[in-house]
Design an enzyme around this catalytic site. Structure first.
Site, PDB file in Angstrom:
ATOM      1  CG  ASN A  12      43.406  23.355  38.513  1.00 31.27           C
ATOM      2  OD1 ASN A  12      42.460  24.135  38.628  1.00 31.27           O
ATOM      3  ND2 ASN A  12      44.500  23.425  39.264  1.00 31.27           N
ATOM      4  CE  LYS A  14      46.827  25.775  37.600  1.00 27.40           C
ATOM      5  NZ  LYS A  14      48.252  25.908  37.785  1.00 27.40           N
ATOM      6  CG  HIS A  98      46.772  23.162  42.982  1.00 28.19           C
ATOM      7  ND1 HIS A  98      47.690  24.176  42.821  1.00 28.19           N
ATOM      8  CD2 HIS A  98      46.743  22.484  41.814  1.00 28.19           C
ATOM      9  CE1 HIS A  98      48.184  24.099  41.594  1.00 28.19           C
ATOM     10  NE2 HIS A  98      47.634  23.079  40.965  1.00 28.19           N
ATOM     11  CD  GLU A 100      48.539  27.252  41.058  1.00 28.63           C
ATOM     12  OE1 GLU A 100      47.301  27.340  40.965  1.00 28.63           O
ATOM     13  OE2 GLU A 100      49.273  26.931  40.109  1.00 28.63           O
ATOM     14  CD  GLU A 170      49.269  19.116  40.191  1.00 29.77           C
ATOM     15  OE1 GLU A 170      49.007  19.136  38.984  1.00 29.77           O
ATOM     16  OE2 GLU A 170      48.901  19.998  40.983  1.00 29.77           O
ATOM     17  N   GLY A 176      53.217  24.826  35.527  1.00 32.58           N
ATOM     18  CA  GLY A 176      53.192  26.076  34.774  1.00 32.58           C
ATOM     19  C   GLY A 176      54.558  26.547  34.297  1.00 32.58           C
ATOM     20  CB  SER A 216      54.757  21.369  32.183  1.00 31.20           C
ATOM     21  OG  SER A 216      54.937  22.600  32.868  1.00 31.20           O
TER      22      SER A 216
HETATM   23  C1  PEP Z   1      48.379  22.373  37.897  1.00 30.85           C
HETATM   24  O1  PEP Z   1      48.354  23.524  38.285  1.00 30.85           O
HETATM   25  O2  PEP Z   1      47.765  21.506  38.516  1.00 30.85           O
HETATM   26  C2  PEP Z   1      49.167  22.066  36.702  1.00 30.85           C
HETATM   27  C3  PEP Z   1      49.530  20.846  36.527  1.00 30.85           C
HETATM   28  O3  PEP Z   1      49.444  23.120  35.855  1.00 30.85           O
HETATM   29  P1  PEP Z   1      50.245  23.019  34.451  1.00 30.85           P
HETATM   30  O4  PEP Z   1      49.695  21.856  33.695  1.00 30.85           O
HETATM   31  O5  PEP Z   1      49.976  24.328  33.784  1.00 30.85           O
HETATM   32  O6  PEP Z   1      51.686  22.828  34.794  1.00 30.85           O
END
Ligand code: PEP
Length: 254
Positions: A12, A14, A98, A100, A170, A176, A216
Site C-alpha cells: 500500500n 498510500k 483502511h 486511515e 491491521e 507506521g 510495520s
Molecule cells: C498500512 O498502512 O497498511 C501499513 C501496514 O503500514 P506500515 O507497514 O507502514 O505499518
C-alpha cells in the site's frame, strides 16, 4: 513454507510516488521478484499512477490494486473514482476500510460494506481492513472491535464473494509505528476473525479466505509472522516503498 492458502502480499503505497517514481519502483520489483510463483504479489499505487503502472507490469507476476473506490458506479460525486474506472487499468484488487480512511474520512462499516459489494459487482477483489486502536487493545476490546468490523463491513456478501475477498488484520497501533504485533497477538486475532467468518458464512468459506497481517511488517519479521497458521500474507505500508525491502518481505515469506 507449507501453507494451507496461497500467500498474498500487497504493498500500500498510500499518498506516495509520482508516476516516474512509481515506474522506477515497479521496474526494480519486476527484476527482484520475477521468479516468485508461491505468492500473489499486489502493488497499490495512488490513482494517478495506476495507468502507467498497469502498462509497466503487464508482462509480469505483479498484480495491480487500488487504495480505495466509491460505493457508487457513476454520477455527481466530485473527486470520487468508481470500480469501472479502476477496471479500465486492469486493477484486480482494491483496499477498503483502511484505518486511515476510517479515521480521517470517517468511513463506517456500513459504507465499507457497500463498497465491497460494488467491488464484487465489478469483479474486483476487495482487501477489507479491520483492526483495533491501542486504547481499544488496552481496554481488552480487541475482539469486540474485530467482531463489529468483520460483521459490519462484510455484511451482505455471498459465500462466493467472501471466498474472493481478502481480510487484512491491521492493528492501528502497529501501522507506521515500528511496533509489530507479536506472532501470538497476530495469530489469535486471525483465528478469531476466521471463526467469525465460519459463523457468518460456513467452515469451508472460512478455511478458504486469506487473512493478511498489516502493521510495520519488515524483512526481519515477515517469516515469523507468516509462519503462523492463520496468517496468509501481509499488507505492507512503509516497507513497500523500497524495492529491496518489499522484495525481501516476499522472499522471506516463502
Ligand atoms: C498500512 O498502512 O497498511 C501499513 C501496514 O503500514 P506500515 O507497514 O507502514 O505499518
Amino acid at each position: 513454507m507449507n501453507k494451507e492458502r496461497k500467500l498474498i502480499v500487497a504493498g500500500n503505497w498510500k499518498m506516495n510516488k509520482t508516476v516516474a517514481e512509481a515506474l522506477a519502483l515497479v521496474s526494480d520489483l519486476k527484476l527482484e521478484l520475477a521468479n516468485v510463483k508461491e505468492v500473489d504479489i499486489v502493488v497499490c499505487p495512488p490513482f494517478t499512477a495506476l495507468c502507467e503502472v498497469s502498462k509497466a507490469i503487464l508482462d509480469s507476476n505483479l498484480r495491480l490494486g487500488a487504495q480505495n473506490m466509491s460505493e457508487n458506479n457513476a454520477g455527481a460525486y466530485t473527486g470520487e473514482i468508481c470500480a469501472g474506472m479502476l477496471k479500465e487499468f486492469s486493477v484486480r484488487y482494491v483496499i477498503l476500510g483502511h484505518s486511515e480512511r476510517r479515521q480521517y474520512q470517517k468511513e463506517s462499516d456500513a459504507l465499507i460494506s457497500k463498497k465491497a459489494l460494488a467491488a464484487h459487482a465489478a469483479s474486483l477483489k476487495p482487501i477489507m481492513c479491520v483492526g483495533e486502536t491501542l486504547a481499544e487493545r488496552v481496554a481488552s476490546q480487541t475482539e469486540k472491535v474485530l467482531e463489529t468490523q468483520v460483521r459490519g463491513s462484510l455484511a451482505g456478501l455471498s459465500k462466493e464473494q467472501m471466498e474472493e475477498t481478502i481480510v487484512a488484520y491491521e492493528p492501528v497501533w502497529a501501522i507506521g509505528s515500528g511496533k509489530t504485533a507479536t506472532t501470538r497477538q497476530a495469530q489469535d486475532a486471525h483465528a478469531f476473525i476466521r471463526q467469525r467468518l465460519a459463523e457468518m458464512f460456513d467452515e469451508t468459506v472460512a478455511r478458504r479466505v486469506r487473512i493478511q497481517y498489516g502493521g510495520s511488517v519488515k524483512p526481519a519479521n515477515a517469516r515469523e509472522l507468516m509462519s503462523q497458521p492463520d496468517v496468509d500474507g501481509a499488507l505492507v505500508g512503509g516497507a513497500a516503498l523500497e524495492p529491496r525491502s518489499f522484495a525481501e518481505i516476499i522472499k522471506n515469506s516463502i
